[in-house]
Write an enzyme that holds these catalytic residues in place. Structure first.
Site, PDB file in Angstrom:
ATOM      1  N   HIS A 306     -53.062 -57.128  92.653  1.00  0.00           N
ATOM      2  CA  HIS A 306     -53.658 -57.931  93.714  1.00  0.00           C
ATOM      3  C   HIS A 306     -55.158 -57.747  93.670  1.00  0.00           C
ATOM      4  O   HIS A 306     -55.635 -56.635  93.464  1.00  0.00           O
ATOM      5  CB  HIS A 306     -53.116 -57.497  95.093  1.00  0.00           C
ATOM      6  CG  HIS A 306     -53.348 -58.522  96.136  1.00  0.00           C
ATOM      7  ND1 HIS A 306     -54.542 -58.630  96.805  1.00  0.00           N
ATOM      8  CD2 HIS A 306     -52.545 -59.501  96.609  1.00  0.00           C
ATOM      9  CE1 HIS A 306     -54.457 -59.639  97.654  1.00  0.00           C
ATOM     10  NE2 HIS A 306     -53.262 -60.192  97.554  1.00  0.00           N
ATOM     11  N   ASP A 363     -45.022 -60.807  96.775  1.00  0.00           N
ATOM     12  CA  ASP A 363     -44.056 -61.654  96.075  1.00  0.00           C
ATOM     13  C   ASP A 363     -42.974 -60.878  95.345  1.00  0.00           C
ATOM     14  O   ASP A 363     -42.015 -61.472  94.854  1.00  0.00           O
ATOM     15  CB  ASP A 363     -44.792 -62.538  95.050  1.00  0.00           C
ATOM     16  CG  ASP A 363     -45.690 -63.550  95.726  1.00  0.00           C
ATOM     17  OD1 ASP A 363     -45.257 -64.099  96.746  1.00  0.00           O
ATOM     18  OD2 ASP A 363     -46.800 -63.782  95.244  1.00  0.00           O
TER      19      ASP A 363
HETATM   20  N1  ACO Z   1     -49.047 -57.050  84.717  1.00  0.00           N
HETATM   21  C1  ACO Z   1     -49.705 -56.458  83.681  1.00  0.00           C
HETATM   22  N2  ACO Z   1     -51.038 -56.263  83.670  1.00  0.00           N
HETATM   23  C2  ACO Z   1     -51.742 -56.655  84.741  1.00  0.00           C
HETATM   24  C3  ACO Z   1     -51.125 -57.274  85.849  1.00  0.00           C
HETATM   25  C4  ACO Z   1     -49.729 -57.467  85.823  1.00  0.00           C
HETATM   26  N3  ACO Z   1     -49.109 -58.043  86.823  1.00  0.00           N
HETATM   27  N4  ACO Z   1     -52.076 -57.585  86.771  1.00  0.00           N
HETATM   28  C5  ACO Z   1     -53.243 -57.169  86.254  1.00  0.00           C
HETATM   29  N5  ACO Z   1     -53.052 -56.610  85.021  1.00  0.00           N
HETATM   30  C6  ACO Z   1     -54.071 -55.981  84.185  1.00  0.00           C
HETATM   31  C7  ACO Z   1     -54.942 -57.029  83.493  1.00  0.00           C
HETATM   32  O1  ACO Z   1     -54.414 -57.397  82.233  1.00  0.00           O
HETATM   33  C8  ACO Z   1     -56.249 -56.307  83.398  1.00  0.00           C
HETATM   34  O2  ACO Z   1     -56.143 -55.395  82.352  1.00  0.00           O
HETATM   35  P1  ACO Z   1     -57.454 -55.016  81.451  1.00  0.00           P
HETATM   36  O3  ACO Z   1     -58.417 -54.367  82.407  1.00  0.00           O
HETATM   37  O4  ACO Z   1     -56.937 -54.098  80.390  1.00  0.00           O
HETATM   38  O5  ACO Z   1     -57.981 -56.305  80.914  1.00  0.00           O
HETATM   39  C9  ACO Z   1     -56.327 -55.500  84.683  1.00  0.00           C
HETATM   40  O6  ACO Z   1     -54.945 -55.269  85.057  1.00  0.00           O
HETATM   41  C10 ACO Z   1     -57.041 -56.217  85.831  1.00  0.00           C
HETATM   42  O7  ACO Z   1     -56.403 -57.483  86.009  1.00  0.00           O
HETATM   43  P2  ACO Z   1     -57.128 -58.794  86.508  1.00  0.00           P
HETATM   44  O8  ACO Z   1     -56.333 -59.978  86.109  1.00  0.00           O
HETATM   45  O9  ACO Z   1     -58.575 -58.762  86.076  1.00  0.00           O
HETATM   46  O10 ACO Z   1     -57.084 -58.596  88.088  1.00  0.00           O
HETATM   47  P3  ACO Z   1     -57.400 -59.710  89.142  1.00  0.00           P
HETATM   48  O11 ACO Z   1     -57.776 -59.004  90.383  1.00  0.00           O
HETATM   49  O12 ACO Z   1     -58.335 -60.718  88.595  1.00  0.00           O
HETATM   50  O13 ACO Z   1     -55.990 -60.470  89.300  1.00  0.00           O
HETATM   51  C11 ACO Z   1     -53.781 -60.955  89.952  1.00  0.00           C
HETATM   52  C12 ACO Z   1     -55.097 -60.235  90.299  1.00  0.00           C
HETATM   53  C13 ACO Z   1     -54.062 -62.419  89.561  1.00  0.00           C
HETATM   54  C14 ACO Z   1     -52.894 -60.951  91.186  1.00  0.00           C
HETATM   55  C15 ACO Z   1     -53.120 -60.214  88.765  1.00  0.00           C
HETATM   56  O14 ACO Z   1     -52.855 -58.870  89.136  1.00  0.00           O
HETATM   57  C16 ACO Z   1     -51.816 -60.894  88.316  1.00  0.00           C
HETATM   58  O15 ACO Z   1     -51.867 -61.800  87.488  1.00  0.00           O
HETATM   59  N6  ACO Z   1     -50.629 -60.460  88.853  1.00  0.00           N
HETATM   60  C17 ACO Z   1     -49.379 -61.083  88.525  1.00  0.00           C
HETATM   61  C18 ACO Z   1     -49.222 -62.383  89.303  1.00  0.00           C
HETATM   62  C19 ACO Z   1     -48.939 -62.132  90.771  1.00  0.00           C
HETATM   63  O16 ACO Z   1     -48.089 -61.329  91.140  1.00  0.00           O
HETATM   64  N7  ACO Z   1     -49.654 -62.890  91.625  1.00  0.00           N
HETATM   65  C20 ACO Z   1     -49.448 -62.821  93.080  1.00  0.00           C
HETATM   66  C21 ACO Z   1     -50.625 -62.182  93.758  1.00  0.00           C
HETATM   67  S1  ACO Z   1     -50.327 -62.062  95.484  1.00  0.00           S
HETATM   68  C22 ACO Z   1     -50.530 -63.629  96.034  1.00  0.00           C
HETATM   69  O17 ACO Z   1     -51.282 -64.392  95.557  1.00  0.00           O
HETATM   70  C23 ACO Z   1     -49.725 -64.021  97.146  1.00  0.00           C
END
Ligand code: ACO
Length: 428
Positions: A306, A363
């Site tokens: 998140h 979620d």
């Molecule tokens: N699984 C594996 N790796 C992940 C995940 C995940 N779910 N989420 C983040 N990471 C990793 C990224 O690859 C990144 O790794 P790196 O630093 O080696 O490149 C690091 O963690 C940071 O991730 P970002 O995508 O930069 O984090 P951001 O804050 O931009 O994104 C997000 C947040 C979009 C929610 C992301 O965690 C994600 O895609 N999660 C899965 C989708 C999800 O569950 N979305 C619902 C969010 S809650 C809502 O909207 C109601």
């Protein structure tokens, strides 16, 4: 005297005011940055940018705190109802018994949609995703109510708000009914908000629909937990779109589309698809977690991570408990829940997730409840949208009352070609 921050660019020093919110969050006010220095700020994804002052929802992502209008989410989840929370978010205070009664009556009164609106659904393919249908239907409300579209007229705003909250369950259920070829149900105004939605979704004209109180309570809880989450992707979309002073239906329709994406509200459908794939492909939870960590694999652990919560998502804790309660009460033995619990445990002990501070979000478990009560996967995000309506509405209304109101218009750093002369097609 307020603090200031100093910014030095070349030989110029700019003094910038520091503003503070009621919970101590501080921001550097850069509104005069460009006019005084010729520079703009650069913050892709807006992780460091405050777009507004807001009194609707407070989140402390480090400590896992979520409050609507000051009330902790845990208390609202335990004691309140979705319509009461809607009132709280939209009007700013908990209603008196009389105010809640009037609000509930008004929502009840507006549940029906125009008969002609039904043909709107028949124009769509049967396999249309209900989020696309809902976004289009909400936008189309503007065609039926041209007399109440002025966002600056409080009476017109109030009636549009009540119509939207009342009609969305009807419109959402019609998207679903159309996809499965069943007749549309009329709203049953003897039922409560959620009970009515359940009969619209799962009832048929052939027999009396009995609302299961366990399911009704679970859905009401889920709607409360989804009701607002400050300046997330969809709420910011509602604000940005609404800042052109488009009507409420246009702005909310944009928000529904933003919510649909798998990185936002669409994650609840993606989670259940992930759990089902793990089950059907015979993968172990560990194998899937390894895939989610692998940079060469596009899989992510959906429902994890998140932008704001870097400790835990307080909504997830409540939903996880509700998940066990509801499945227990319904006597459902869910393989998907087993896999989810296992994934959570492995990920929470894995350095990849620990170091990146990735925790299960709202979620992760919600889809397991939706599945257990018979909701089709592609309706999960619609349920999220239904819950999020009061939050979007509150954000949209607050924006119009803000003395700093301006049309939203970010800038950019241009990186394209510099000026060049047009070349006729024959000479290229
Ligand atoms: N699984 C594996 N790796 C992940 C995940 C995940 N779910 N989420 C983040 N990471 C990793 C990224 O690859 C990144 O790794 P790196 O630093 O080696 O490149 C690091 O963690 C940071 O991730 P970002 O995508 O930069 O984090 P951001 O804050 O931009 O994104 C997000 C947040 C979009 C929610 C992301 O965690 C994600 O895609 N999660 C899965 C989708 C999800 O569950 N979305 C619902 C969010 S809650 C809502 O909207 C109601």
């Amino acid at each position: 005297m307020a603090d200031t921050a100093e910014l030095r660019i070349g030989d110029k020093t700019l003094s910038l005011e520091v503003i503070e919110g009621s919970e101590g969050e501080r921001a550097i006010d850069i509104r005069k940055l460009r006019s005084e220095t010729g520079h703009i700020s650069f913050d892709p994804g807006y992780g460091n940018s405050g777009s507004c002052r807001s009194a609707v929802t407070f989140i402390d992502g480090e400590q896992g705190i979520l409050r609507y209008r000051g009330y902790p989410i845990e208390q609202l989840a335990e004691h309140s109802s979705f319509l009461e929370v809607s009132y709280l978010l939209i009007y700013g205070e908990l209603p008196s018994a009389q105010q809640l009664g009037q609000f509930t009556e008004s929502i009840r009164y507006h549940t029906m949609i125009h008969e002609d609106f039904k043909s709107f659904y028949s124009a769509m393919p049967k396999d249309a995703h209900p989020m696309a249908a809902c976004a289009a239907a909400v936008g189309a409300l503007g065609t039926f109510y041209p007399d109440s579209l002025d966002p600056l007229d409080p009476r017109q705003v109030e009636i549009s708000v009540h119509r939207l909250l009342a009609k969305f369950p009807t419109m959402a259920s019609y998207a679903y009914k159309h996809s499965i070829g069943q007749p549309f149900m009329y709203p049953d105004n003897t039922k409560d908000y959620v009970g009515n939605f359940l009969q619209l979704m799962f009832g048929t004209p052939c027999e009396q629909y009995e609302v299961n109180p366990t399911i009704e309570k679970a859905i009401d809880l889920l709607l409360i937990l989804h009701a607002d989450h400050e300046q997330n992707c969809s709420a910011s979309t509602v604000r940005l779109c609404g800042s052109s002073q488009v009507n409420l239906f246009g702005a909310i329709s944009a928000g529904i589309n933003a919510l649909w994406g798998p990185l936002h509200g669409g994650a609840n459908q993606a989670v259940i698809e992930m759990l089902a794939a793990i089950r059907d492909e015979g993968l172990t939870a560990k194998q899937f977690v390894d895939r989610a960590k692998d940079r060469n694999d596009t899989s992510r652990l959906m429902g994890f991570g998140h932008r704001v919560y870097r400790n835990f998502d307080p909504r997830m804790k409540i939903i996880k408990k509700a998940c066990f309660d509801v499945l227990g009460q319904l006597g459902v033995n869910s393989k998907l829940l087993e896999i989810a619990v296992e994934l959570e445990e492995i990920a929470l002990n894995d350095p990849y997730f620990v170091e990146r501070r990735l925790y299960p979000n709202v979620d992760f478990y919600s889809g397991v409840i939706y599945t257990a009560i018979g909701t089709p996967d592609n309706m999960f995000t619609v349920m999220f949208a239904l819950g999020r309506l009061p939050g979007w509405i509150a954000q949209w209304m607050e924006m119009h009352d803000d003395p700093d109101f301006k049309i939203g218009r970010p800038r950019q750093i241009y990186t394209g070609a510099t000026e060049r002369d047009y070349v006729p097609v024959g000479q290229r």
